[in-house]
Write a protein that holds these residues in place. Structure first.
Motif, PDB file in Angstrom:
ATOM      1  N   TYR A 275       1.014  -1.202   0.093  1.00  0.00           N
ATOM      2  CA  TYR A 275       0.052  -0.074  -0.029  1.00  0.00           C
ATOM      3  C   TYR A 275       0.822   1.174  -0.020  1.00  0.00           C
ATOM      4  O   TYR A 275       0.407   2.363   0.296  1.00  0.00           O
ATOM      5  CB  TYR A 275      -0.869  -0.056   1.177  1.00  0.00           C
ATOM      6  N   THR A 276       2.171   1.109  -0.316  1.00  0.00           N
ATOM      7  CA  THR A 276       3.081   2.319  -0.394  1.00  0.00           C
ATOM      8  C   THR A 276       3.029   2.717  -1.937  1.00  0.00           C
ATOM      9  O   THR A 276       2.581   2.350  -2.797  1.00  0.00           O
ATOM     10  CB  THR A 276       4.528   1.693  -0.305  1.00  0.00           C
ATOM     11  N   PRO A 277       3.296   4.166  -1.898  1.00  0.00           N
ATOM     12  CA  PRO A 277       3.195   5.063  -3.230  1.00  0.00           C
ATOM     13  C   PRO A 277       4.029   4.026  -4.148  1.00  0.00           C
ATOM     14  O   PRO A 277       3.942   3.846  -5.470  1.00  0.00           O
ATOM     15  CB  PRO A 277       3.849   6.361  -3.217  1.00  0.00           C
ATOM     16  N   GLU A 278       5.359   3.359  -3.751  1.00  0.00           N
ATOM     17  CA  GLU A 278       5.970   2.879  -4.624  1.00  0.00           C
ATOM     18  C   GLU A 278       5.482   1.589  -5.211  1.00  0.00           C
ATOM     19  O   GLU A 278       5.576   1.089  -6.589  1.00  0.00           O
ATOM     20  CB  GLU A 278       7.595   2.433  -3.816  1.00  0.00           C
ATOM     21  N   ALA A 279       4.659   0.921  -4.216  1.00  0.00           N
ATOM     22  CA  ALA A 279       4.117  -0.433  -4.812  1.00  0.00           C
ATOM     23  C   ALA A 279       2.963   0.006  -5.741  1.00  0.00           C
ATOM     24  O   ALA A 279       2.679  -0.780  -6.767  1.00  0.00           O
ATOM     25  CB  ALA A 279       3.665  -1.012  -3.670  1.00  0.00           C
ATOM     26  N   THR A 280       2.419   1.047  -5.612  1.00  0.00           N
ATOM     27  CA  THR A 280       1.213   1.597  -6.597  1.00  0.00           C
ATOM     28  C   THR A 280       1.879   1.838  -8.020  1.00  0.00           C
ATOM     29  O   THR A 280       1.010   1.284  -8.875  1.00  0.00           O
ATOM     30  CB  THR A 280       0.693   2.579  -5.866  1.00  0.00           C
ATOM     31  N   GLU A 281       2.967   2.483  -7.726  1.00  0.00           N
ATOM     32  CA  GLU A 281       3.580   2.740  -9.207  1.00  0.00           C
ATOM     33  C   GLU A 281       3.972   1.667  -9.929  1.00  0.00           C
ATOM     34  O   GLU A 281       3.778   1.419 -11.121  1.00  0.00           O
ATOM     35  CB  GLU A 281       4.659   3.592  -8.702  1.00  0.00           C
ATOM     36  N   MET A 282       4.511   0.497  -9.030  1.00  0.00           N
ATOM     37  CA  MET A 282       4.874  -0.592  -9.843  1.00  0.00           C
ATOM     38  C   MET A 282       3.705  -1.289 -10.175  1.00  0.00           C
ATOM     39  O   MET A 282       3.679  -1.949 -11.521  1.00  0.00           O
ATOM     40  CB  MET A 282       5.787  -1.583  -8.680  1.00  0.00           C
ATOM     41  N   LEU A 283       2.705  -1.457  -9.658  1.00  0.00           N
ATOM     42  CA  LEU A 283       1.524  -2.006 -10.213  1.00  0.00           C
ATOM     43  C   LEU A 283       0.753  -1.376 -11.362  1.00  0.00           C
ATOM     44  O   LEU A 283       0.259  -2.073 -12.313  1.00  0.00           O
ATOM     45  CB  LEU A 283       0.331  -2.374  -9.043  1.00  0.00           C
ATOM     46  N   ASN A 284       0.974  -0.147 -11.337  1.00  0.00           N
ATOM     47  CA  ASN A 284       0.439   0.635 -12.470  1.00  0.00           C
ATOM     48  C   ASN A 284       1.149   0.201 -13.651  1.00  0.00           C
ATOM     49  O   ASN A 284       0.692   0.121 -14.961  1.00  0.00           O
ATOM     50  CB  ASN A 284       0.359   1.876 -12.138  1.00  0.00           C
ATOM     51  N   ILE A 285       2.749   0.165 -13.587  1.00  0.00           N
ATOM     52  CA  ILE A 285       3.532  -0.083 -14.860  1.00  0.00           C
ATOM     53  C   ILE A 285       3.246  -1.602 -15.254  1.00  0.00           C
ATOM     54  O   ILE A 285       2.902  -1.667 -16.517  1.00  0.00           O
ATOM     55  CB  ILE A 285       4.842  -0.058 -14.215  1.00  0.00           C
ATOM     56  N   LEU A 286       3.128  -2.504 -14.493  1.00  0.00           N
ATOM     57  CA  LEU A 286       2.777  -3.684 -14.767  1.00  0.00           C
ATOM     58  C   LEU A 286       1.439  -4.211 -15.303  1.00  0.00           C
ATOM     59  O   LEU A 286       1.379  -4.801 -16.537  1.00  0.00           O
ATOM     60  CB  LEU A 286       2.789  -4.753 -13.401  1.00  0.00           C
ATOM     61  N   ARG A 287       0.350  -3.216 -14.811  1.00  0.00           N
ATOM     62  CA  ARG A 287      -0.976  -3.342 -15.591  1.00  0.00           C
ATOM     63  C   ARG A 287      -1.105  -3.003 -16.635  1.00  0.00           C
ATOM     64  O   ARG A 287      -1.409  -3.388 -17.823  1.00  0.00           O
ATOM     65  CB  ARG A 287      -1.871  -2.539 -14.528  1.00  0.00           C
ATOM     66  N   HIS A 288      -0.272  -1.844 -16.846  1.00  0.00           N
ATOM     67  CA  HIS A 288      -0.142  -1.377 -18.404  1.00  0.00           C
ATOM     68  C   HIS A 288       0.592  -2.213 -19.286  1.00  0.00           C
ATOM     69  O   HIS A 288       0.316  -2.265 -20.445  1.00  0.00           O
ATOM     70  CB  HIS A 288       0.594   0.053 -18.392  1.00  0.00           C
ATOM     71  N   GLN A 289       1.647  -2.831 -18.870  1.00  0.00           N
ATOM     72  CA  GLN A 289       2.262  -3.865 -19.617  1.00  0.00           C
ATOM     73  C   GLN A 289       1.133  -4.988 -19.957  1.00  0.00           C
ATOM     74  O   GLN A 289       1.567  -5.425 -21.165  1.00  0.00           O
ATOM     75  CB  GLN A 289       3.612  -4.274 -19.101  1.00  0.00           C
ATOM     76  N   ILE A 290       0.585  -5.494 -19.006  1.00  0.00           N
ATOM     77  CA  ILE A 290      -0.237  -6.647 -19.453  1.00  0.00           C
ATOM     78  C   ILE A 290      -1.261  -6.274 -20.462  1.00  0.00           C
ATOM     79  O   ILE A 290      -1.771  -6.743 -21.225  1.00  0.00           O
ATOM     80  CB  ILE A 290      -1.079  -7.044 -17.906  1.00  0.00           C
ATOM     81  N   GLU A 291      -1.870  -4.810 -20.367  1.00  0.00           N
ATOM     82  CA  GLU A 291      -2.642  -4.271 -21.356  1.00  0.00           C
ATOM     83  C   GLU A 291      -2.040  -4.169 -22.872  1.00  0.00           C
ATOM     84  O   GLU A 291      -2.708  -4.700 -23.656  1.00  0.00           O
ATOM     85  CB  GLU A 291      -3.225  -2.974 -20.926  1.00  0.00           C
ATOM     86  N   ILE A 292      -0.776  -4.098 -22.990  1.00  0.00           N
ATOM     87  CA  ILE A 292      -0.128  -4.071 -24.285  1.00  0.00           C
ATOM     88  C   ILE A 292      -0.059  -5.497 -24.545  1.00  0.00           C
ATOM     89  O   ILE A 292      -0.301  -6.033 -25.751  1.00  0.00           O
ATOM     90  CB  ILE A 292       1.485  -3.423 -23.918  1.00  0.00           C
ATOM     91  N   ALA A 293       0.316  -6.337 -23.885  1.00  0.00           N
ATOM     92  CA  ALA A 293       0.328  -7.665 -24.037  1.00  0.00           C
ATOM     93  C   ALA A 293      -1.036  -8.555 -24.565  1.00  0.00           C
ATOM     94  O   ALA A 293      -0.898  -9.130 -25.650  1.00  0.00           O
ATOM     95  CB  ALA A 293       0.886  -8.635 -22.936  1.00  0.00           C
ATOM     96  N   GLN A 294      -2.123  -7.905 -23.872  1.00  0.00           N
ATOM     97  CA  GLN A 294      -3.331  -8.437 -24.301  1.00  0.00           C
ATOM     98  C   GLN A 294      -3.942  -7.571 -25.554  1.00  0.00           C
ATOM     99  O   GLN A 294      -5.143  -7.969 -26.169  1.00  0.00           O
ATOM    100  CB  GLN A 294      -4.264  -8.025 -23.302  1.00  0.00           C
ATOM    101  N   GLY A 295      -3.066  -6.732 -26.198  1.00  0.00           N
ATOM    102  CA  GLY A 295      -3.564  -6.038 -27.368  1.00  0.00           C
ATOM    103  C   GLY A 295      -4.585  -4.871 -26.849  1.00  0.00           C
ATOM    104  O   GLY A 295      -5.235  -4.320 -27.704  1.00  0.00           O
ATOM    105  N   ARG A 296      -4.559  -4.530 -25.497  1.00  0.00           N
ATOM    106  CA  ARG A 296      -5.730  -3.338 -25.377  1.00  0.00           C
ATOM    107  C   ARG A 296      -5.209  -2.118 -25.097  1.00  0.00           C
ATOM    108  O   ARG A 296      -5.738  -1.111 -24.641  1.00  0.00           O
ATOM    109  CB  ARG A 296      -6.418  -3.915 -23.958  1.00  0.00           C
TER     110      ARG A 296
END
Length: 318
Positions: A275-296
């Motif tokens: 729940y730290t800002p650093e973890a939130t930023e990492m999760l946002n980066i990874l979610r975006h990469q998953i969206e790229i991988a899914q073609g979204r």
């Protein structure tokens, strides 16, 4: 150590990786490949791997020039769209599958068949009902060669069960345990023969949220007491950044290494770290990469990736 060339079949299913494997000259190890004293930094090294499954409806390319490195003693999580080849990757590391092109090395040795120094735990614990929990944990020692003296094997099994909170349940049958307890027993079974590499293929995916988080913390305790090099397959990004020191994002099938995020070492982790800002930023980066991988989402130039949180390193693989 130098990279060896590998010949492919007359009809390679992964021309890009096959070309790289056949035509590139041998590559000397960089400073990253070896530590002072001869210790390998990359205990697991996957180079230019491609693989295609033959199905009734025709070839199904799964991996396309995959590149993954796992540090000795490290813990790498692999995430990506469903069906992109994550579980295929674990079978390659364990030697249960040989790639069509490229190479997989463990401890500098090319993987050419099943390896006794690999332990595996899956989403389904697959415990044998006719054996007690203790006898289930000891099962690999009846199959895999071990240097552990017979008199010490049961003591080790009991110590592992105690480590994961199952002391007192050694003589129970699997049906007498909860799902989380069975998964703990499965983890002990994977570790009983002291493997150098532990592969976890979505081991917590079927558990409720509270049990899953409890087992995340148990995993950190286990790793402190039972050193191993870990590879985790997961769909849970929170799980990935909580357990791993590196997260590899695979592209859609056929998979390549799309993105690598190094998780900063901030000392012992507890759930508050998520729940730290650093973890939130990492999760946002990874979610975006998953969206790229899914073609979204559109794949961005390497220079356009958001900056990783302080202490974290990100590497786009384009």
């Amino acid at each position: 150590m130098p990279r060896t060339r590998r010949s492919t079949s007359p009809t390679p299913t992964c021309p890009r990786a096959a070309s790289r494997c056949n035509d590139d000259p041998p590559r000397a190890d960089s400073a990253r490949g070896q530590r002072p004293g001869g210790r390998l930094e990359n205990l697991i090294d996957i180079r230019g791997v491609c693989h295609t499954f033959r199905t009734r409806t025709g070839p199904l390319p799964v991996l396309d020039g995959l590149e993954v490195a796992v540090d000795e003693g490290g813990f790498t999580a692999v995430v990506g769209p469903s069906g992109c080849g994550k579980s295929t990757l674990t079978r390659l590391i364990a030697g249960l599958l040989i790639p069509d092109a490229g190479e997989v090395r463990v401890h500098g040795e090319r993987v050419t068949g099943p390896r006794a120094n690999v332990g595996m735990a899956f989403q389904n614990p697959v415990l044998l009902e006719w054996r007690t929990i203790l006898r289930n944990v000891l099962l690999p020692l009846e199959i895999v060669p071990t240097k552990l003296p017979k008199r010490d094997q049961e003591a080790r099994a009991r110590r592992l069960l105690s480590l994961v909170g199952l002391e007192g349940f050694e003589d129970k049958r699997p049906s007498e345990l909860s799902g989380g307890m069975r998964q703990r027993a499965s983890l002990c079974r994977a570790l009983i023969h002291q493997p150098e590499v532990l592969i976890l293929d979505e081991p917590f995916g079927a558990l409720d949220a509270f049990t899953r988080e409890d087992l995340w913390q148990t995993m950190h305790e286990v790793k402190r007491n039972e050193p191993f090099t870990g590879v985790l397959i997961t769909h849970d990004l929170r799980e990935a950044i909580f357990l791993a020191d590196r997260v590899v994002v695979l592209s859609g099938r056929p998979a390549r290494t799309q993105y690598v995020l190094d998780v900063p070492d901030t000392g012992p982790r507890d759930l508050d770290h998520l729940y730290t800002p650093e973890a939130t930023e990492m999760l946002n980066i990874l979610r975006h990469q998953i969206e790229i991988a899914q073609g979204r989402a559109a794949e961005e130039p390497a220079t356009a990736h958001p900056a990783p949180p302080p202490g974290a390193a990100a590497r786009g693989m384009h």
